[in-house]
Design a protein around this motif. Structure first.
Motif, PDB file in Angstrom:
ATOM      1  N   ILE A 131      40.377  41.695  36.663  1.00  0.00           N
ATOM      2  CA  ILE A 131      39.116  41.348  37.170  1.00  0.00           C
ATOM      3  C   ILE A 131      38.514  42.413  37.917  1.00  0.00           C
ATOM      4  CG2 ILE A 131      37.971  39.743  38.695  1.00  0.00           C
ATOM      5  CD1 ILE A 131      39.671  38.514  36.145  1.00  0.00           C
ATOM      6  N   ALA A 132      37.279  42.468  37.450  1.00  0.00           N
ATOM      7  CA  ALA A 132      36.298  43.523  38.205  1.00  0.00           C
ATOM      8  C   ALA A 132      35.228  42.824  38.984  1.00  0.00           C
ATOM      9  CB  ALA A 132      35.356  44.445  37.032  1.00  0.00           C
ATOM     10  N   ILE A 133      35.362  43.078  40.523  1.00  0.00           N
ATOM     11  CA  ILE A 133      34.494  42.428  41.479  1.00  0.00           C
ATOM     12  C   ILE A 133      33.356  43.488  41.945  1.00  0.00           C
ATOM     13  CG2 ILE A 133      34.631  41.100  43.607  1.00  0.00           C
ATOM     14  CD1 ILE A 133      37.568  41.019  43.404  1.00  0.00           C
ATOM     15  N   ASP A 134      31.997  42.743  41.587  1.00  0.00           N
ATOM     16  CA  ASP A 134      30.879  43.610  41.849  1.00  0.00           C
ATOM     17  C   ASP A 134      30.650  43.503  43.575  1.00  0.00           C
ATOM     18  OD1 ASP A 134      28.695  44.963  42.145  1.00  0.00           O
ATOM     19  OD2 ASP A 134      27.673  43.600  40.576  1.00  0.00           O
ATOM     20  N   LEU A 135      30.534  44.226  44.335  1.00  0.00           N
ATOM     21  CA  LEU A 135      30.362  44.194  45.789  1.00  0.00           C
ATOM     22  C   LEU A 135      29.031  44.406  46.150  1.00  0.00           C
ATOM     23  CD1 LEU A 135      33.960  44.759  47.486  1.00  0.00           C
ATOM     24  CD2 LEU A 135      32.896  42.557  46.817  1.00  0.00           C
ATOM     25  N   SER A 136      28.497  45.349  45.248  1.00  0.00           N
ATOM     26  CA  SER A 136      27.212  45.832  45.517  1.00  0.00           C
ATOM     27  C   SER A 136      26.001  44.869  45.666  1.00  0.00           C
ATOM     28  CB  SER A 136      26.777  46.581  44.440  1.00  0.00           C
ATOM     29  OG  SER A 136      26.651  46.017  43.138  1.00  0.00           O
ATOM     30  N   GLY A 137      24.896  44.867  46.239  1.00  0.00           N
ATOM     31  CA  GLY A 137      23.748  44.083  46.635  1.00  0.00           C
ATOM     32  C   GLY A 137      24.013  43.380  47.994  1.00  0.00           C
ATOM     33  N   GLY A 138      24.788  43.950  48.935  1.00  0.00           N
ATOM     34  CA  GLY A 138      25.143  43.303  50.333  1.00  0.00           C
ATOM     35  C   GLY A 138      26.396  42.799  50.505  1.00  0.00           C
ATOM     36  N   PHE A 139      27.311  43.025  49.467  1.00  0.00           N
ATOM     37  CA  PHE A 139      28.476  42.324  49.764  1.00  0.00           C
ATOM     38  C   PHE A 139      29.597  43.709  50.199  1.00  0.00           C
ATOM     39  CE2 PHE A 139      26.522  39.606  47.236  1.00  0.00           C
ATOM     40  CZ  PHE A 139      26.549  38.062  47.700  1.00  0.00           C
ATOM     41  N   GLU A 140      29.018  44.801  50.111  1.00  0.00           N
ATOM     42  CA  GLU A 140      29.968  45.925  50.407  1.00  0.00           C
ATOM     43  C   GLU A 140      31.162  45.763  51.858  1.00  0.00           C
ATOM     44  OE1 GLU A 140      26.196  47.620  48.454  1.00  0.00           O
ATOM     45  OE2 GLU A 140      26.664  45.986  49.912  1.00  0.00           O
ATOM     46  N   CYS A 141      31.868  46.598  51.636  1.00  0.00           N
ATOM     47  CA  CYS A 141      32.745  46.555  52.829  1.00  0.00           C
ATOM     48  C   CYS A 141      33.086  48.129  53.381  1.00  0.00           C
ATOM     49  CB  CYS A 141      34.288  45.754  52.529  1.00  0.00           C
ATOM     50  SG  CYS A 141      35.244  45.749  54.077  1.00  0.00           S
ATOM     51  N   THR A 142      32.882  48.155  54.680  1.00  0.00           N
ATOM     52  CA  THR A 142      33.107  49.687  55.158  1.00  0.00           C
ATOM     53  C   THR A 142      34.390  49.482  56.042  1.00  0.00           C
ATOM     54  OG1 THR A 142      30.635  49.926  55.260  1.00  0.00           O
ATOM     55  CG2 THR A 142      31.887  51.450  56.594  1.00  0.00           C
ATOM     56  N   LEU A 143      35.148  50.882  55.249  1.00  0.00           N
ATOM     57  CA  LEU A 143      36.493  50.877  55.842  1.00  0.00           C
ATOM     58  C   LEU A 143      36.543  52.430  56.134  1.00  0.00           C
ATOM     59  CD1 LEU A 143      38.346  48.862  53.060  1.00  0.00           C
ATOM     60  CD2 LEU A 143      38.054  48.295  55.421  1.00  0.00           C
ATOM     61  N   PRO A 144      37.441  52.891  57.264  1.00  0.00           N
ATOM     62  CA  PRO A 144      37.794  54.050  57.618  1.00  0.00           C
ATOM     63  C   PRO A 144      38.313  54.939  56.895  1.00  0.00           C
ATOM     64  CG  PRO A 144      39.152  52.651  58.909  1.00  0.00           C
ATOM     65  CD  PRO A 144      38.288  51.730  58.022  1.00  0.00           C
ATOM     66  N   GLN A 145      38.024  55.905  56.577  1.00  0.00           N
ATOM     67  CA  GLN A 145      38.833  57.178  55.994  1.00  0.00           C
ATOM     68  C   GLN A 145      39.800  57.624  57.121  1.00  0.00           C
ATOM     69  OE1 GLN A 145      35.996  60.361  55.438  1.00  0.00           O
ATOM     70  NE2 GLN A 145      35.022  59.604  53.677  1.00  0.00           N
ATOM     71  N   GLU A 146      40.657  58.432  56.475  1.00  0.00           N
ATOM     72  CA  GLU A 146      41.786  58.945  57.435  1.00  0.00           C
ATOM     73  C   GLU A 146      41.262  59.845  58.391  1.00  0.00           C
ATOM     74  OE1 GLU A 146      44.494  61.449  55.030  1.00  0.00           O
ATOM     75  OE2 GLU A 146      42.789  62.655  54.303  1.00  0.00           O
ATOM     76  N   GLN A 147      41.419  59.956  59.626  1.00  0.00           N
ATOM     77  CA  GLN A 147      40.953  60.769  60.435  1.00  0.00           C
ATOM     78  C   GLN A 147      41.469  62.235  60.610  1.00  0.00           C
ATOM     79  OE1 GLN A 147      38.324  58.833  62.459  1.00  0.00           O
ATOM     80  NE2 GLN A 147      38.854  57.721  60.702  1.00  0.00           N
ATOM     81  N   VAL A 148      42.630  62.380  60.186  1.00  0.00           N
ATOM     82  CA  VAL A 148      42.753  63.791  60.184  1.00  0.00           C
ATOM     83  C   VAL A 148      43.330  64.005  58.681  1.00  0.00           C
ATOM     84  CG1 VAL A 148      44.710  65.491  60.871  1.00  0.00           C
ATOM     85  CG2 VAL A 148      43.888  63.668  62.613  1.00  0.00           C
ATOM     86  N   VAL A 149      43.000  65.115  58.161  1.00  0.00           N
ATOM     87  CA  VAL A 149      43.210  65.489  56.682  1.00  0.00           C
ATOM     88  C   VAL A 149      44.702  65.400  56.309  1.00  0.00           C
ATOM     89  CG1 VAL A 149      43.077  67.386  55.035  1.00  0.00           C
ATOM     90  CG2 VAL A 149      41.072  66.781  56.528  1.00  0.00           C
ATOM     91  N   GLY A 150      45.090  64.588  55.557  1.00  0.00           N
ATOM     92  CA  GLY A 150      46.447  64.407  55.170  1.00  0.00           C
ATOM     93  C   GLY A 150      47.145  63.608  55.877  1.00  0.00           C
ATOM     94  N   SER A 151      46.691  62.920  56.881  1.00  0.00           N
ATOM     95  CA  SER A 151      47.475  61.943  57.640  1.00  0.00           C
ATOM     96  C   SER A 151      47.468  60.587  56.895  1.00  0.00           C
ATOM     97  CB  SER A 151      46.673  61.611  59.045  1.00  0.00           C
ATOM     98  OG  SER A 151      45.376  60.891  58.682  1.00  0.00           O
ATOM     99  N   ALA A 152      46.699  60.447  55.944  1.00  0.00           N
ATOM    100  CA  ALA A 152      46.635  58.889  55.087  1.00  0.00           C
ATOM    101  C   ALA A 152      46.718  57.811  56.134  1.00  0.00           C
ATOM    102  CB  ALA A 152      48.020  58.867  54.053  1.00  0.00           C
ATOM    103  N   GLU A 153      46.143  57.587  57.145  1.00  0.00           N
ATOM    104  CA  GLU A 153      46.097  56.524  57.768  1.00  0.00           C
ATOM    105  C   GLU A 153      45.370  55.515  56.994  1.00  0.00           C
ATOM    106  OE1 GLU A 153      44.551  58.179  62.098  1.00  0.00           O
ATOM    107  OE2 GLU A 153      43.697  59.120  60.349  1.00  0.00           O
ATOM    108  N   GLU A 154      46.301  54.109  56.908  1.00  0.00           N
ATOM    109  CA  GLU A 154      46.070  53.114  56.068  1.00  0.00           C
ATOM    110  C   GLU A 154      44.822  52.250  56.402  1.00  0.00           C
ATOM    111  OE1 GLU A 154      50.022  51.712  56.404  1.00  0.00           O
ATOM    112  OE2 GLU A 154      50.772  53.354  54.880  1.00  0.00           O
ATOM    113  N   PHE A 155      44.254  51.636  55.224  1.00  0.00           N
ATOM    114  CA  PHE A 155      43.582  50.436  55.496  1.00  0.00           C
ATOM    115  C   PHE A 155      44.312  49.382  54.631  1.00  0.00           C
ATOM    116  CE2 PHE A 155      42.226  52.316  51.202  1.00  0.00           C
ATOM    117  CZ  PHE A 155      42.368  51.246  50.201  1.00  0.00           C
ATOM    118  N   GLY A 156      43.966  48.185  54.929  1.00  0.00           N
ATOM    119  CA  GLY A 156      44.932  46.968  54.323  1.00  0.00           C
ATOM    120  C   GLY A 156      44.047  45.984  53.312  1.00  0.00           C
ATOM    121  N   TRP A 157      44.664  45.603  52.209  1.00  0.00           N
ATOM    122  CA  TRP A 157      43.995  44.633  51.481  1.00  0.00           C
ATOM    123  C   TRP A 157      44.959  43.410  51.196  1.00  0.00           C
ATOM    124  CZ3 TRP A 157      44.680  43.378  46.171  1.00  0.00           C
ATOM    125  CH2 TRP A 157      45.566  43.989  45.661  1.00  0.00           C
TER     126      TRP A 157
END
Length: 375
Positions: free
Chosen positions: A163-189
């Motif tokens: 299933i492809a979910i189209d979130l463009s058009g106002g449904f986008e979700c902003t999530l953080p990148q890792e704060q330190v290169v290589g630290s792989a700080e995680e988001f959840g889904w």
């Protein structure tokens, strides 16, 4: 005198019993089943619902997370109403420190005739604890939540779907990148199957080659039938690092934005298809250009949200008193590639307009979302 060691022994045995019960409960809610059906493809849009397509749709234009390697198994829970929270991470890139998710692919198998589910994103997912904002079933602290109703299945037989979910058009979700290169700080889904009868489960990627960045061979499991959602650590077998999932987003340091009160002719979909950097070639494109129309691009140093375009039927999202250049023609294709100046503002804003005729305010018939470009 009472033996002081006896309460301690009781405590030790209590802990051992609880660990045994916990491990038993975990083992009994997870089974990896082989995928024995062809994989069908479809798109879910929030305005039209689900439709079958021969190929995966992609938003983007960038793939910002990929944990979707070829799968041979799917994970079928036995219990009802669990929330499975998996994780991933975004590589540090650019100056903003966030990723704006505008599309997603996930895959499942089911024997149901229809599948309803809830999809959630979290800004973190701590090992053996879950998202830091998860308090109980009604206070989960998610960054974004989506209800997906009417996903497909075939009654009485196994069917599998990408299933492809189209979130463009106002449904986008902003999530953080890792704060330190290589630290792989995680988001959840997470996924909660709302039509769960122990017959619906997510794909497990094959353990061949790299898995999705920041993943680990486990997930967080919240039993939503228990008070405050009892949390357990579940293990994914077969060496898989994650449930199968892919995320799309904008080019680094470009984010879409929209009117707080969208109008009838806020219909043009506009995006940057390359990074917007000083002294580099930059490209923009209208994604849904109409035959017979022409297009233009507005560039400003300030944001706006004014219902003054196309006789008040579309929104001006860049400030007309702060234009950085005259309106730029995008022609009939709605696209442009140009070399940018050696010096750019720290942030500037662009918007496309659709025209019936030449590039003049009186000919504007529709407008796009805005794009913020950071440097």
């Amino acid at each position: 005198m009472q033996d002081a060691s006896r309460p301690q022994n009781h405590t030790v045995w209590y802990i051992i019993v609880m660990i045994f019960l916990l491990l038993t409960s975990i083992c009994c809610v997870q089974t990896a089943q082989p995928i024995t059906a062809n994989v069908n493809h479809g798109i879910y849009r929030f305005d039209t619902g689900f439709e079958i397509t021969p190929h995966d749709y992609r938003s983007g234009p960038v793939t910002i997370f990929d944990g979707s390697m070829a799968a041979a198994y799917y994970y079928m829970p036995v219990s009802s109403s669990p929330e499975f929270i998996d994780e991933g991470a975004f590589h540090a890139a650019g100056v903003v420190g966030d990723e704006q998710v505008n599309g997603m692919n996930f895959s499942y198998c089911t024997t149901e005739s229809q599948v309803d589910c809830e999809l959630r994103f979290y800004t973190d997912n701590i090992f053996n604890s879950g998202p830091s904002g998860w308090m109980d079933q009604t206070n989960r602290g998610e960054a974004c939540v989506y209800g997906l109703a009417g996903l497909p299945g075939i009654p009485g037989m196994l069917s599998c779907w990408s299933i492809a979910i189209d979130l463009s058009g106002g449904f986008e979700c902003t999530l953080p990148q890792e704060q330190v290169v290589g630290s792989a700080e995680e988001f959840g889904w997470s996924i909660v199957w709302l039509t769960q009868t122990a017959s619906t489960g997510l794909f497990l990627p094959r353990p061949i080659g790299p898995q999705g960045y920041g993943t680990r061979p486990s997930f967080e499991w919240f039993d939503l039938l228990q008070p405050n959602g009892s949390e357990y650590q579940g293990s994914l077998m077969l060496g898989s690092g994650n449930f199968s999932m892919k995320l799309y987003g904008n080019v680094p340091d470009t984010q879409a934005y929209y009117s707080v009160a969208p109008l009838t002719n806020d219909t043009v979909r506009f995006n940057a298809i390359s990074e917007i950097r000083a002294a580099s070639t930059a490209s923009w494109a209208v994604e849904n250009a109409n035959a017979g129309s022409t297009y233009g691009m507005l560039v400003s140093s300030q944001i706006a949200d004014l219902p003054i375009v196309a006789n008040g039927t579309a929104s001006l999202l860049v400030h007309h008193g702060s234009f950085l250049t005259n309106p730029i023609s995008l022609g009939a294709t709605g696209s442009l590639s140009a070399t940018l100046p050696a010096v750019l503002p720290p942030v500037f804003f662009t918007q496309a307009v659709e025209l019936n005729g030449t590039l003049a305010p009186a000919n504007v018939i529709a407008a796009s979302n805005g794009l913020a470009h950071y440097n």
